[in-house]
Design a protein around this motif. Structure first.
Motif, PDB file in Angstrom:
ATOM      1  N   UNK A  45      -3.092  29.744  18.557  1.00  0.00           N
ATOM      2  CA  UNK A  45      -3.324  29.575  17.123  1.00  0.00           C
ATOM      3  C   UNK A  45      -2.096  29.985  16.316  1.00  0.00           C
ATOM      4  N   UNK A  46      -1.431  31.057  16.761  1.00  0.00           N
ATOM      5  CA  UNK A  46      -0.251  31.518  16.040  1.00  0.00           C
ATOM      6  C   UNK A  46       0.837  30.462  16.000  1.00  0.00           C
ATOM      7  N   UNK A  47       1.054  29.803  17.123  1.00  0.00           N
ATOM      8  CA  UNK A  47       2.054  28.746  17.169  1.00  0.00           C
ATOM      9  C   UNK A  47       1.666  27.590  16.261  1.00  0.00           C
ATOM     10  N   UNK A  48       0.375  27.259  16.252  1.00  0.00           N
ATOM     11  CA  UNK A  48      -0.103  26.163  15.407  1.00  0.00           C
ATOM     12  C   UNK A  48       0.072  26.496  13.928  1.00  0.00           C
ATOM     13  N   UNK A  49      -0.259  27.724  13.545  1.00  0.00           N
ATOM     14  CA  UNK A  49      -0.106  28.136  12.144  1.00  0.00           C
ATOM     15  C   UNK A  49       1.357  28.067  11.728  1.00  0.00           C
ATOM     16  N   UNK A  50       2.243  28.532  12.579  1.00  0.00           N
ATOM     17  CA  UNK A  50       3.670  28.497  12.256  1.00  0.00           C
ATOM     18  C   UNK A  50       4.156  27.067  12.045  1.00  0.00           C
ATOM     19  N   UNK A  51       3.701  26.161  12.879  1.00  0.00           N
ATOM     20  CA  UNK A  51       4.123  24.765  12.750  1.00  0.00           C
ATOM     21  C   UNK A  51       3.605  24.157  11.448  1.00  0.00           C
ATOM     22  N   UNK A  52       2.356  24.454  11.109  1.00  0.00           N
ATOM     23  CA  UNK A  52       1.779  23.910   9.874  1.00  0.00           C
ATOM     24  C   UNK A  52       2.494  24.479   8.654  1.00  0.00           C
ATOM     25  N   UNK A  54       5.514  25.720   8.495  1.00  0.00           N
ATOM     26  CA  UNK A  54       6.889  25.215   8.449  1.00  0.00           C
ATOM     27  C   UNK A  54       6.947  23.826   7.832  1.00  0.00           C
ATOM     28  N   UNK A  55       5.933  23.024   8.099  1.00  0.00           N
ATOM     29  CA  UNK A  55       5.923  21.650   7.587  1.00  0.00           C
ATOM     30  C   UNK A  55       5.421  21.575   6.154  1.00  0.00           C
ATOM     31  N   UNK A  56       4.353  22.317   5.857  1.00  0.00           N
ATOM     32  CA  UNK A  56       3.714  22.204   4.546  1.00  0.00           C
ATOM     33  C   UNK A  56       4.298  23.159   3.504  1.00  0.00           C
ATOM     34  N   UNK A  57       4.749  24.322   3.939  1.00  0.00           N
ATOM     35  CA  UNK A  57       5.257  25.342   3.001  1.00  0.00           C
ATOM     36  C   UNK A  57       6.564  25.921   3.545  1.00  0.00           C
ATOM     37  N   UNK A  58       7.634  25.151   3.524  1.00  0.00           N
ATOM     38  CA  UNK A  58       8.889  25.611   4.134  1.00  0.00           C
ATOM     39  C   UNK A  58       9.448  26.894   3.520  1.00  0.00           C
ATOM     40  N   UNK A  60       7.715  29.390   2.159  1.00  0.00           N
ATOM     41  CA  UNK A  60       6.909  30.492   2.682  1.00  0.00           C
ATOM     42  C   UNK A  60       7.266  30.765   4.135  1.00  0.00           C
ATOM     43  N   UNK A  61       7.455  29.709   4.905  1.00  0.00           N
ATOM     44  CA  UNK A  61       7.810  29.874   6.317  1.00  0.00           C
ATOM     45  C   UNK A  61       9.142  30.603   6.462  1.00  0.00           C
ATOM     46  N   UNK A  62      10.103  30.239   5.633  1.00  0.00           N
ATOM     47  CA  UNK A  62      11.412  30.887   5.684  1.00  0.00           C
ATOM     48  C   UNK A  62      11.301  32.362   5.317  1.00  0.00           C
ATOM     49  N   UNK A  63      10.549  32.648   4.240  1.00  0.00           N
ATOM     50  CA  UNK A  63      10.388  34.038   3.795  1.00  0.00           C
ATOM     51  C   UNK A  63       9.697  34.865   4.870  1.00  0.00           C
ATOM     52  N   UNK A  64       8.600  34.344   5.410  1.00  0.00           N
ATOM     53  CA  UNK A  64       7.804  35.094   6.382  1.00  0.00           C
ATOM     54  C   UNK A  64       8.560  35.283   7.696  1.00  0.00           C
ATOM     55  N   UNK A  65       9.216  34.235   8.167  1.00  0.00           N
ATOM     56  CA  UNK A  65       9.899  34.295   9.457  1.00  0.00           C
ATOM     57  C   UNK A  65      11.036  35.311   9.456  1.00  0.00           C
ATOM     58  N   UNK A  66      11.822  35.326   8.392  1.00  0.00           N
ATOM     59  CA  UNK A  66      12.958  36.250   8.354  1.00  0.00           C
ATOM     60  C   UNK A  66      12.504  37.707   8.343  1.00  0.00           C
ATOM     61  N   UNK A  67      11.331  37.963   7.790  1.00  0.00           N
ATOM     62  CA  UNK A  67      10.814  39.332   7.788  1.00  0.00           C
ATOM     63  C   UNK A  67      10.057  39.645   9.069  1.00  0.00           C
ATOM     64  N   UNK A  68       9.391  38.647   9.605  1.00  0.00           N
ATOM     65  CA  UNK A  68       8.668  38.845  10.854  1.00  0.00           C
ATOM     66  C   UNK A  68       9.623  39.220  11.979  1.00  0.00           C
TER      67      UNK A  68
END
Length: 237
Positions: A45-52, A54-58, A60-68
């Motif tokens: 599920x985690x991988x699926x959420x990350x993919x979604x 990244x595609x729908x909210x780039x 947010x994905x960038x902000x979250x990933x750099x902190x994660x």
């Protein structure tokens, strides 16, 4: 859903809740326990959420990933404001020059010499500390508190805190617990959640570093004279 990252996955009713927990920084253990899913399901599920995301909210994905992955430790504005409020509270208490006597209510008080905010009331001759009733009462080395709490709020691990402060492992653990209690008493639950997330990522970062052959330096200094109990609390009379 056949062409989405969630294709062939079950329990659709939990996906949105899972995404909220994941993006809020909950650990895999917390999420798996709360939603009653297996580690295998968590990672799928985690991988699926990350993919979604990244595609729908780039953004947010960038902000979250750099902190994660601790590439960027800059907190959001409201968390930064809470961090500053904690630091300001500590500095205000340590630098206070006047206080109200808890016994007689008088304001003719005088600060004793030293770093600790201890006072003496002139009318009733009562000695008191304005830290009484707070998690910091009895803690030694006030000159280290601000730097230490900043490290705590950045999510540093206990070994990190030990290396940077010169405290012992036990002292670093106790200090961290007391500062977390202080943050809770000051009413900053979101900051506590941020600390939990950042600390979990720091622990993961350190484990991965060591597994790849890295070496974490041990503390090379101590703030304690030889033979003293590290991280102890002073007695309060």
């Amino acid at each position: 859903m056949s062409d989405s990252p969630f294709a062939n996955m079950h329990r659709m009713e939990l996906w949105s809740t899972f995404a909220v927990y994941l993006l809020a920084g909950w650990s895999s253990v917390q999420i798996a326990s709360r939603l009653e899913v297996t580690p295998k399901v968590y990672f799928s599920w985690g991988q699926a959420v990350r993919e979604v995301v990244a595609e729908e909210c780039p953004d947010l994905h960038q902000w979250w990933t750099t902190r994660h992955y601790r590439e960027n430790l800059q907190p959001p504005e409201h968390i930064a404001a809470q961090q500053q409020a904690v630091v300001t509270w500590i500095e205000t208490m340590l630098n206070a020059q006047h206080a109200t006597c808890p016994r007689c209510g008088g304001t003719r008080t005088y600060r004793n010499k030293g770093v600790r905010p201890n006072f003496k009331c002139d009318p009733c001759v009562t000695c008191f500390s304005i830290l009484s009733g707070t998690p910091l009462v009895g803690m030694i080395r006030p000159e280290l508190w601000v730097d230490f709490v900043k490290e705590v709020m950045d999510g540093q691990s206990i070994p990190d805190l030990k290396r940077r402060s010169g405290l012992g492992m036990g002292g670093s653990t106790r200090w961290r617990e007391q500062f977390l209690l202080l943050i809770e008493e000051l009413g900053h639950p979101e900051l506590l959640q941020w600390i939990t997330w950042m600390r979990s990522r720091r622990n993961n970062e350190a484990v991965s570093f060591v597994r790849q052959g890295g070496y974490l330096d041990k503390a090379t200094r101590s703030v304690y004279p030889q033979g003293t109990r590290k991280g102890r609390f002073v007695s309060q009379k």
